[in-house]
Motif scaffolding. Sequence first.
Motif, PDB file in Angstrom:
ATOM      1  N   PHE A  85       0.858  -1.188   0.000  1.00  0.00           N
ATOM      2  CA  PHE A  85       0.000   0.000   0.000  1.00  0.00           C
ATOM      3  C   PHE A  85       0.889   1.232   0.000  1.00  0.00           C
ATOM      4  CE2 PHE A  85      -2.470   3.342   2.018  1.00  0.00           C
ATOM      5  CZ  PHE A  85      -3.714   3.216   1.422  1.00  0.00           C
ATOM      6  N   ALA A  87       0.380   5.248  -0.145  1.00  0.00           N
ATOM      7  CA  ALA A  87      -0.573   6.355  -0.116  1.00  0.00           C
ATOM      8  C   ALA A  87       0.152   7.640  -0.509  1.00  0.00           C
ATOM      9  CB  ALA A  87      -1.188   6.485   1.273  1.00  0.00           C
ATOM     10  N   LYS A  88      -0.155   8.141  -1.682  1.00  0.00           N
ATOM     11  CA  LYS A  88       0.444   9.387  -2.169  1.00  0.00           C
ATOM     12  C   LYS A  88      -0.597  10.131  -2.997  1.00  0.00           C
ATOM     13  CE  LYS A  88       5.335   8.106  -2.926  1.00  0.00           C
ATOM     14  NZ  LYS A  88       6.364   7.988  -3.988  1.00  0.00           N
ATOM     15  N   VAL A 143      -6.833   9.845   2.786  1.00  0.00           N
ATOM     16  CA  VAL A 143      -5.900   8.765   2.424  1.00  0.00           C
ATOM     17  C   VAL A 143      -5.885   8.620   0.900  1.00  0.00           C
ATOM     18  CG1 VAL A 143      -5.214   6.380   2.842  1.00  0.00           C
ATOM     19  CG2 VAL A 143      -6.568   7.595   4.561  1.00  0.00           C
ATOM     20  N   SER A 145      -5.171   7.200  -2.428  1.00  0.00           N
ATOM     21  CA  SER A 145      -4.752   5.806  -2.582  1.00  0.00           C
ATOM     22  C   SER A 145      -5.188   5.229  -3.928  1.00  0.00           C
ATOM     23  CB  SER A 145      -5.337   4.974  -1.439  1.00  0.00           C
ATOM     24  OG  SER A 145      -6.740   5.171  -1.353  1.00  0.00           O
ATOM     25  N   THR A 180      -8.343  -0.498   8.223  1.00  0.00           N
ATOM     26  CA  THR A 180      -6.943  -0.443   8.631  1.00  0.00           C
ATOM     27  C   THR A 180      -6.745  -1.340   9.846  1.00  0.00           C
ATOM     28  OG1 THR A 180      -6.803   1.823   7.834  1.00  0.00           O
ATOM     29  CG2 THR A 180      -5.023   1.047   9.251  1.00  0.00           C
TER      30      THR A 180
END
Length: 237
Positions: A85, A87-88, A143, A145, A180
């Motif tokens: 994963f 996340a950016k 988030v 993603s 999560t």
Amino acid sequence: MGMNAQKVAVITGASQGIGAGLVEAYRKLGHAVVATSRTIAPADDAGVLAVRGDIADPATAERVISAAVERFGRVDTLVNNAGVFVAKPFTDYTAEDFAAVTGINLAGFFRLTQLAVGQMLAQGGGHIVNITTSLVDNADARVPSVLASLTKGGLQSATKSLAIEYATRGIRVNAVSPGTIRTPMHDPQTHRFLAGLHPVGRLGEIGDIVEAVVFLENAPFVTGEILHVDGGMSAGH
């Protein structure tokens, strides 16, 4: 119970977190387990065969299924748990990010599942469980993603497609869609923020996902199911 009668589970991403919990759970169910990851150590348990390798490499999939059949004679369950994963913001993703995420989340799933299905068809049936993410169903601006949605969303759609394709041939295909989960993947300093993403206000635990997979394992009339185990994330905010 002879070795060829004993059920066999193949679990990816099995060295820690949810994967390690799944290895333990399937052993308690009486299955032999083939556990694979890039860093997995040899097992003390004769009922667990560790196969080290990068699941993004199709050669790893070949080795894992070959080892399962050679050692235990069959493959009854495949849990596609391995995943990465990143996340950016969308425009910050690099070519390396794209290659890494699609390699593990999609390519790794694809070849291993092809080989497992081939073996299951020869045996007369089996079960596949894919681990996705509830961000697929309920995107969250906190988030970013897109790569997770692109890859795990693909897995979620493939779950339904495979379930229908093989419904009359004894192979069930389901998915667990987590929120999560408290695993080594997440820095403890982020836990408070991550807990706040869930309507119930806390992180999920490894056992929550393991129990969901075990439920699906023991539910012969369930196929094509996306089981959300996410503290309400998929329902809304």
